[in-house]
Structures are given as C-alpha cells and as structure tokens.
Design an enzyme around this catalytic site. Sequence first.
Site, PDB file in Angstrom:
ATOM      1  N   SER A   6       8.624  -5.525   4.689  1.00 34.74           N
ATOM      2  CA  SER A   6       7.465  -4.508   4.985  1.00 34.74           C
ATOM      3  C   SER A   6       6.285  -4.972   5.048  1.00 34.74           C
ATOM      4  CB  SER A   6       7.574  -4.923   2.806  1.00 34.74           C
ATOM      5  OG  SER A   6       6.170  -4.248   2.768  1.00 34.74           O
ATOM      6  N   HIS A  31       9.475  -1.270   7.100  1.00 36.45           N
ATOM      7  CA  HIS A  31       8.869  -0.321   5.512  1.00 36.45           C
ATOM      8  C   HIS A  31       7.821  -0.415   5.683  1.00 36.45           C
ATOM      9  CE1 HIS A  31       9.527   0.277   1.510  1.00 36.45           C
ATOM     10  NE2 HIS A  31       8.164  -0.526   1.954  1.00 36.45           N
ATOM     11  N   ASP A  33       4.089   1.084   3.278  1.00 35.09           N
ATOM     12  CA  ASP A  33       4.101   0.931   2.290  1.00 35.09           C
ATOM     13  C   ASP A  33       2.543   1.739   2.514  1.00 35.09           C
ATOM     14  OD1 ASP A  33       5.494  -0.188   0.370  1.00 35.09           O
ATOM     15  OD2 ASP A  33       5.360  -2.406   1.892  1.00 35.09           O
ATOM     16  N   MET A  35      -0.391   3.813   0.652  1.00 35.86           N
ATOM     17  CA  MET A  35      -0.756   3.761  -0.529  1.00 35.86           C
ATOM     18  C   MET A  35      -2.457   4.506  -1.085  1.00 35.86           C
ATOM     19  SD  MET A  35      -0.169   0.201  -1.828  1.00 35.86           S
ATOM     20  CE  MET A  35       1.075  -0.453  -1.325  1.00 35.86           C
ATOM     21  N   HIS A  66       6.917   4.340   2.868  1.00 31.54           N
ATOM     22  CA  HIS A  66       6.952   4.938   1.449  1.00 31.54           C
ATOM     23  C   HIS A  66       6.091   5.080   0.889  1.00 31.54           C
ATOM     24  CE1 HIS A  66       7.426   2.089  -2.663  1.00 31.54           C
ATOM     25  NE2 HIS A  66       7.704   3.410  -2.368  1.00 31.54           N
ATOM     26  N   MET A  68       2.867   5.840  -1.535  1.00 28.26           N
ATOM     27  CA  MET A  68       3.045   5.943  -2.466  1.00 28.26           C
ATOM     28  C   MET A  68       1.277   6.681  -2.600  1.00 28.26           C
ATOM     29  SD  MET A  68       3.410   1.781  -2.844  1.00 28.26           S
ATOM     30  CE  MET A  68       4.077   1.395  -1.305  1.00 28.26           C
ATOM     31  N   MET A 137      12.366   1.225  -7.031  1.00 28.80           N
ATOM     32  CA  MET A 137      10.978   0.322  -7.001  1.00 28.80           C
ATOM     33  C   MET A 137      11.765  -1.039  -8.405  1.00 28.80           C
ATOM     34  SD  MET A 137       9.406   0.447  -5.081  1.00 28.80           S
ATOM     35  CE  MET A 137       8.457  -0.478  -5.128  1.00 28.80           C
ATOM     36  N   GLY A 142       2.552  -0.685  -5.397  1.00 34.32           N
ATOM     37  CA  GLY A 142       0.789  -0.685  -5.421  1.00 34.32           C
ATOM     38  C   GLY A 142       0.466  -2.840  -4.681  1.00 34.32           C
ATOM     39  N   PHE A 143       1.648  -4.254  -4.649  1.00 33.48           N
ATOM     40  CA  PHE A 143       0.906  -4.776  -4.384  1.00 33.48           C
ATOM     41  C   PHE A 143       2.841  -5.262  -3.723  1.00 33.48           C
ATOM     42  CE2 PHE A 143      -2.002  -3.824  -7.575  1.00 33.48           C
ATOM     43  CZ  PHE A 143      -3.099  -3.109  -6.868  1.00 33.48           C
ATOM     44  N   GLY A 145       4.191  -9.404  -2.982  1.00 35.03           N
ATOM     45  CA  GLY A 145       4.320 -10.934  -4.008  1.00 35.03           C
ATOM     46  C   GLY A 145       4.135 -10.353  -5.353  1.00 35.03           C
ATOM     47  N   ASP A 179      12.996  -2.423  -3.559  1.00 35.76           N
ATOM     48  CA  ASP A 179      11.973  -2.956  -2.976  1.00 35.76           C
ATOM     49  C   ASP A 179      11.354  -3.349  -4.284  1.00 35.76           C
ATOM     50  OD1 ASP A 179       9.411  -2.880  -1.407  1.00 35.76           O
ATOM     51  OD2 ASP A 179       9.239  -1.162  -1.717  1.00 35.76           O
ATOM     52  N   GLY A 181      10.389  -7.579  -5.170  1.00 33.90           N
ATOM     53  CA  GLY A 181      10.575  -9.432  -5.455  1.00 33.90           C
ATOM     54  C   GLY A 181      11.848  -9.076  -4.787  1.00 33.90           C
ATOM     55  N   GLY A 201       9.383  -7.688   1.406  1.00 33.32           N
ATOM     56  CA  GLY A 201       7.723  -8.212   2.605  1.00 33.32           C
ATOM     57  C   GLY A 201       7.474  -9.504   1.883  1.00 33.32           C
TER      58      GLY A 201
HETATM   59  C1  DX5 Z   1       5.200  -2.335  -3.633  1.00 34.98           C
HETATM   60  C2  DX5 Z   1       5.757  -2.548  -1.791  1.00 34.98           C
HETATM   61  C3  DX5 Z   1       6.671  -3.171  -1.462  1.00 34.98           C
HETATM   62  C4  DX5 Z   1       6.752  -4.464  -1.383  1.00 34.98           C
HETATM   63  C5  DX5 Z   1       7.209  -5.414  -1.069  1.00 34.98           C
HETATM   64  O1  DX5 Z   1       4.269  -1.615  -3.932  1.00 34.98           O
HETATM   65  O2  DX5 Z   1       6.513  -1.093  -2.677  1.00 34.98           O
HETATM   66  O3  DX5 Z   1       6.704  -2.731  -0.554  1.00 34.98           O
HETATM   67  O4  DX5 Z   1       5.270  -4.898  -0.567  1.00 34.98           O
HETATM   68  O5  DX5 Z   1       6.607  -6.906  -1.745  1.00 34.98           O
HETATM   69  P1  DX5 Z   1       7.576  -8.071  -1.781  1.00 34.98           P
HETATM   70  O6  DX5 Z   1       8.625  -8.079  -0.844  1.00 34.98           O
HETATM   71  O7  DX5 Z   1       6.803  -9.491  -1.969  1.00 34.98           O
HETATM   72  O8  DX5 Z   1       7.981  -7.561  -3.097  1.00 34.98           O
HETATM   73 ZN    ZN Z   2       7.672  -0.707  -0.862  1.00 42.47          ZN
END
Ligand code: DX5
Ligand code: ZN
Length: 223
Positions: A6, A31, A33, A35, A66, A68, A137, A142-143, A145, A179, A181, A201
């Site tokens: 990601s 991947h 993301d 949003m 992905h 969102m 998920m 949304g974020f 980390g 997806d 953490g 990510g």
């Molecule tokens: C969250 C995203 C993920 C995320 C993965 O909304 O869909 O793809 O950025 O990032 P880490 O691996 O840092 O959780």
């Molecule tokens: Zn994602």
Amino acid sequence: MIIAPSILTADLAGLAVACQEAVDAGLDWLHLDVMDGNFVPNLTFGPPVIKALRSALGDGPTFDAHLMIDNAEDSWEQYVDAGCDHLSIHVEAVSHLHRLLTAIRARGCGAGVVLNPATSVEAALEVLPECDMVLVMSVNPGFGGQSFIPTVEAKIRRLREAIDAQVAAGGRPVQLQIDGGVKSHNIAMLSEWGVTNAVVGSGLFNDQATVADNLATINSALQ
Ligand code: DX5
Ligand code: ZN
C-alpha cells in the site's frame, strides 16, 4: 502469500518512484488506496493519478484498487479505464453489491468485496461465487500506520472455510486478503489463519529501512 504494498505511507510527491521501488524489490502487486473524503475521513487520489502510474510503470504490476468511496456504482468504470486489474468494493458503500461485482467481472476486471472491522462476514458469503477476492479490514479504513485489530481472526477463519468449500465444489477460487497493521511480527500468524494476500503499507514504506530490506524481513518471518 502475495504481498500487496500500500503506497499510502510512501512519498506521495514521488509516487511513481515509490511504486517502482516496490516493483524493483520484487513485488508485482500495487495496492491503491482510493479515498473520497466521504466514505472515509481522508482524501487520496483517483483515476487520473492511477492512469499516470500505469503509464509510468508499464503493464507489469497488478493494480489492486481498494475503493473507499461512495457511489462506486457510478464511477467504477473510470478505474478499469485507468488501468486497474482488480477493484475491491466496500459492502457498506453500495446498495446493489451483487450487480456491481457481476458488472466488474464482465469488463474482465477482478472483483473483490471489502468488510470493515464492524461488518459481519455474512455479507461476503452471500456474494462469494461472484468474487475473485475478499478483503478483510483489520483497521478502520482511512489511514495508514494504525494498529491491527486481532478480533478479525474468526472472520478470516470462517472465510477460509467457505472459500475452500466453494473450490472443493468446483467453484471459483477466491483470494483472501487482509489490510491494516500487517507487519513482519504478525504475518506468519495471518498465513496460518488462511490469508493468501496481505496488504502492507507502513511495514514496507517507512523511514527505518528500504522497501527491499523491509520485504526481506517479512519474507523471513514467513519461512
Ligand atoms: C487503510 C488502507 C490500508 C493501509 C495499510 O485505509 O486501506 O491499505 O494504508 O497501511 P498499514 O499497513 O500501514 O496499516
Ligand atoms: Zn487498502
């Protein structure tokens, strides 16, 4: 196990360079993301940026979008046209999921469904024959980390059983993606649960090490 990087925590000012670093490290999925600032409280990029990445990176990498976003029924074809190979749709964000998955597959694109942490597994089971991938998920989207939510284990194990049963009955194979953490310290556990595709990510794009070195750590955790 496919590792799908990601790019959310990569250098967004040098996105093509960051993606190329992942490809050069041996990763052939990206991947993406997407949003919209409505379905999730963050805003990233859309079809024009994906199209530019496709042209910068060539046909090689698999583009795994992905989405969102709200109203994916209205905009999904723009992502196919931009060069995406897979589109994953949140069950929480559309009214007619079965119709949309069927339409995506009819365009020759992979179709995935996504479940938020609070969404029951049943929604994905209902459309499993129409899916190429189910994405669970393990953070609230949304974020990048964020911390892994361990209660997704039951959902993953249930999906693993259902996918195996579908394949045993001659049905479509379905990738089981996770997806949020995912890091070197938990990826072996996820493989044992039955995950076949892990989005990573901040475990790949961080200021501690290069993507190649982080990937080597992840791969050694999987051995
Ligand atoms: C969250 C995203 C993920 C995320 C993965 O909304 O869909 O793809 O950025 O990032 P880490 O691996 O840092 O959780
Ligand atoms: Zn994602």
